[in-house]
Design a protein around this motif. Sequence first.
Motif, PDB file in Angstrom:
ATOM      1  N   ASN A 450      40.418  14.206  38.918  1.00 51.23           N
ATOM      2  CA  ASN A 450      39.588  15.340  38.526  1.00 51.23           C
ATOM      3  C   ASN A 450      39.969  16.516  39.411  1.00 51.23           C
ATOM      4  O   ASN A 450      40.514  16.342  40.510  1.00 51.23           O
ATOM      5  CB  ASN A 450      38.111  15.008  38.709  1.00 51.23           C
ATOM      6  N   VAL A 451      39.685  17.722  38.946  1.00 48.81           N
ATOM      7  CA  VAL A 451      40.049  18.895  39.734  1.00 48.81           C
ATOM      8  C   VAL A 451      38.859  19.836  39.859  1.00 48.81           C
ATOM      9  O   VAL A 451      37.862  19.721  39.130  1.00 48.81           O
ATOM     10  CB  VAL A 451      41.254  19.651  39.117  1.00 48.81           C
ATOM     11  N   ARG A 452      38.978  20.755  40.801  1.00 45.93           N
ATOM     12  CA  ARG A 452      37.994  21.827  40.952  1.00 45.93           C
ATOM     13  C   ARG A 452      38.731  23.145  41.161  1.00 45.93           C
ATOM     14  O   ARG A 452      39.787  23.181  41.791  1.00 45.93           O
ATOM     15  CB  ARG A 452      37.055  21.540  42.126  1.00 45.93           C
ATOM     16  N   LEU A 453      38.145  24.195  40.618  1.00 43.96           N
ATOM     17  CA  LEU A 453      38.711  25.532  40.735  1.00 43.96           C
ATOM     18  C   LEU A 453      37.903  26.312  41.767  1.00 43.96           C
ATOM     19  O   LEU A 453      36.678  26.188  41.836  1.00 43.96           O
ATOM     20  CB  LEU A 453      38.672  26.245  39.382  1.00 43.96           C
ATOM     21  N   THR A 454      38.575  27.122  42.565  1.00 39.88           N
ATOM     22  CA  THR A 454      37.886  27.849  43.630  1.00 39.88           C
ATOM     23  C   THR A 454      37.672  29.305  43.237  1.00 39.88           C
ATOM     24  O   THR A 454      38.355  29.822  42.349  1.00 39.88           O
ATOM     25  CB  THR A 454      38.686  27.806  44.944  1.00 39.88           C
ATOM     26  N   PRO A 455      36.751  29.994  43.903  1.00 38.17           N
ATOM     27  CA  PRO A 455      36.546  31.419  43.612  1.00 38.17           C
ATOM     28  C   PRO A 455      37.690  32.305  44.086  1.00 38.17           C
ATOM     29  O   PRO A 455      37.642  33.513  43.875  1.00 38.17           O
ATOM     30  CB  PRO A 455      35.245  31.742  44.384  1.00 38.17           C
ATOM     31  N   ASN A 456      38.687  31.723  44.726  1.00 46.58           N
ATOM     32  CA  ASN A 456      39.862  32.489  45.140  1.00 46.58           C
ATOM     33  C   ASN A 456      41.106  32.081  44.370  1.00 46.58           C
ATOM     34  O   ASN A 456      42.223  32.159  44.863  1.00 46.58           O
ATOM     35  CB  ASN A 456      40.102  32.345  46.655  1.00 46.58           C
ATOM     36  N   GLN A 457      40.880  31.622  43.137  1.00 44.04           N
ATOM     37  CA  GLN A 457      41.967  31.359  42.183  1.00 44.04           C
ATOM     38  C   GLN A 457      42.876  30.210  42.610  1.00 44.04           C
ATOM     39  O   GLN A 457      44.041  30.168  42.223  1.00 44.04           O
ATOM     40  CB  GLN A 457      42.801  32.632  41.962  1.00 44.04           C
TER      41      GLN A 457
END
Length: 687
Positions: A450-457
């Motif tokens: 699974n992955v997660r995206l950060t607020p810094n792209q």
Amino acid sequence: MAAASIGAANTAVLKDPKAQIQRFQGLRSSGSIRRVDVSTVRSSASTVVSAVSTPVKPETSNEPKRSKVEIFKEQSNFLRYPLNEELQTDASNINEAATQLIKFHGSYQQANRDDRGPGGKSYQFMLRTKNPCGIVPNKLYLAMDDLADEFGIGTLRLTTRQTFQLHGILKKNLKAVMSTIIRSMGSTLGACGDLNRNVLAPAAPFVRKDYLFAQQTADNIASLLTPQSGAYYDLWVDGEKIMSAEPPEVANARNDNSHGTNFPDSPEPIYGTQFLPRKFKIAVTVPTDNAVDILTNDIGVVVISDSDGEPVGFNIYVGGGMGRTHRIEATFPRLAEPLGYVPKEDILYAVKAIVVTQRENGRRDDRKYSRMKYLINEWGIEKFRSVVEQYYGKKFEPFRELPEWEFKSYLGWHEQGNGAMFCGLHVDNGRIGGKMKTTLREIIEKYNLNVRLTPNQNIILCDIRRALRRPITAALAQGALLQPRYVDPLHLTAMACPALPLCPLAITEAERGIPNILKRVRAVFDKVGLKYNESLVIRITGCPNGCARPYMAELGLVGDGPNSYQVWLGGTPNQTTLAKCFMNKVKIQDLEKVLEPLFYSWKRQRQQGESFGDFTTRMGFDNLQEIVEKWEGLVERSSRSNLKLFVDKETYEAMDSLAKLQNKNIHQLAMEVIRNFVAAKQNDKSE
């Protein structure tokens, strides 16, 4: 009349949205749904209940002026019409009203500004997902990767709000793409439009009470403020409801009308026919972790824990926002400010009260001034708090003291706290394509990650067994997804919006221009003698709307003309200080004339440990302006050795190719290799 029965006496008004909103406003003006009895107010052992009443707007004979978008929303039958009809036509585009409505469904109509042939505009659509906390299940990531190739332009883009964007979708393919996302555990509902956008939270998958609680709270807030009418599913999956069950506390908070917050018997109990005056942004985090740029949001929520680490409540900030308009001083970026503290069981009610205050009082006549920051700026925080408390039904407790904020990127390898590891990967400008895209796909699919995206792209690979660290690291390197120590520090904190060629608001380049700008900044660093490991926060946008949050940067470049930027200075590395405009209309070719004297002065006159942003604030813009104006240039430092003299042709060409892949010149790459080799040897000796 009881609140639960209001509207039931004449359900026919639901067929006429305008009648519905007028009837509700009439009931409120007459006091029919006004609440002063506190016996029904939720109780809390840690909160003093106060006798507060629902705000009542004065009656007026004049219908208030409204923007065109407000009319589109009112006549849309809760976001259906005329979008449903426009999607059936053979034209490659949709009309103005449908263009506004499709935003609520997660899409913007765009035209490729680089492709204006004799056939007219090249219309296409951008889709944006809704991923609270940036959480992306394995199935959804693989689906997005496939969709980018089959229907898009072959790339995925990570946004500054922890979501994906797909570019280049043709109108005829919209339903196929949307339905695939929905059936793959994803959504685009509310990713754009005049409603609550994606709710941010720290992406790091730490198994810690405060982080888990922040992420769950963000997910609950996102669910609370998701449109309920069913239009989204009617249009894209033929009415099939493909939704996960929400916690009962979310449904209870949404349906609660103890203080006149809701439109009774409406398909949209919180939003009504008009939704919000403009977009609305919320972030949730834990103390010290400012990965979410907490002060730039309409609402910022901070978990407060007791001495045992058990979450007990939340601090709430309100009134942040980045957008502005060039040369209109009445528009401005603004930092959020403290509103107060609430116990943990009340957070959904408090958030709802804030949203409703903006819904009822935010400007709807001029969209430039419709964000909540302008309402708070006009009223002041005390009046705003007072009105929110009436919808909330309680007084806010005093804001709890917080430690200093820190920017945390979570790049590299980290322990999750449950025996597994996660790996944060830097992605330049959030654009995943080419070999990088293929490599990520192979790893995520092979190891079922699974992955997660950060607020810094950036992107985080989660739940990795320790034994897989070495093979995954090696595989990532093959796709130019390097460990942070191998990435130029200037790139690690830099951000840019997509801008040209697709964004209709873009005045100049941002994403396509930032790689070369960062190379030039690095060259100026070298020239003035700044060390390689020194850095600053650089953010670039193609227009003043501030999608990459340039007004929080130490060096912000904001497009204000063709190949021209405003230069903003004074933000801080932990994103807690608002930058200010230093210069206007700086042509891209003249950037060094501004940056060289600024960086040289920082190198020579800074105090110990002083960041570039703090330095520019301490020096003052008048002094800096004088330094720039009087600058006569700096003699180039000793010429660099020609790498060709020291390596064979095959090695030189291989390094040159790798440097280009990483958006560097070959000298920079060679210096990185040497520095890392020396550092590794020193570490070996010390061990």
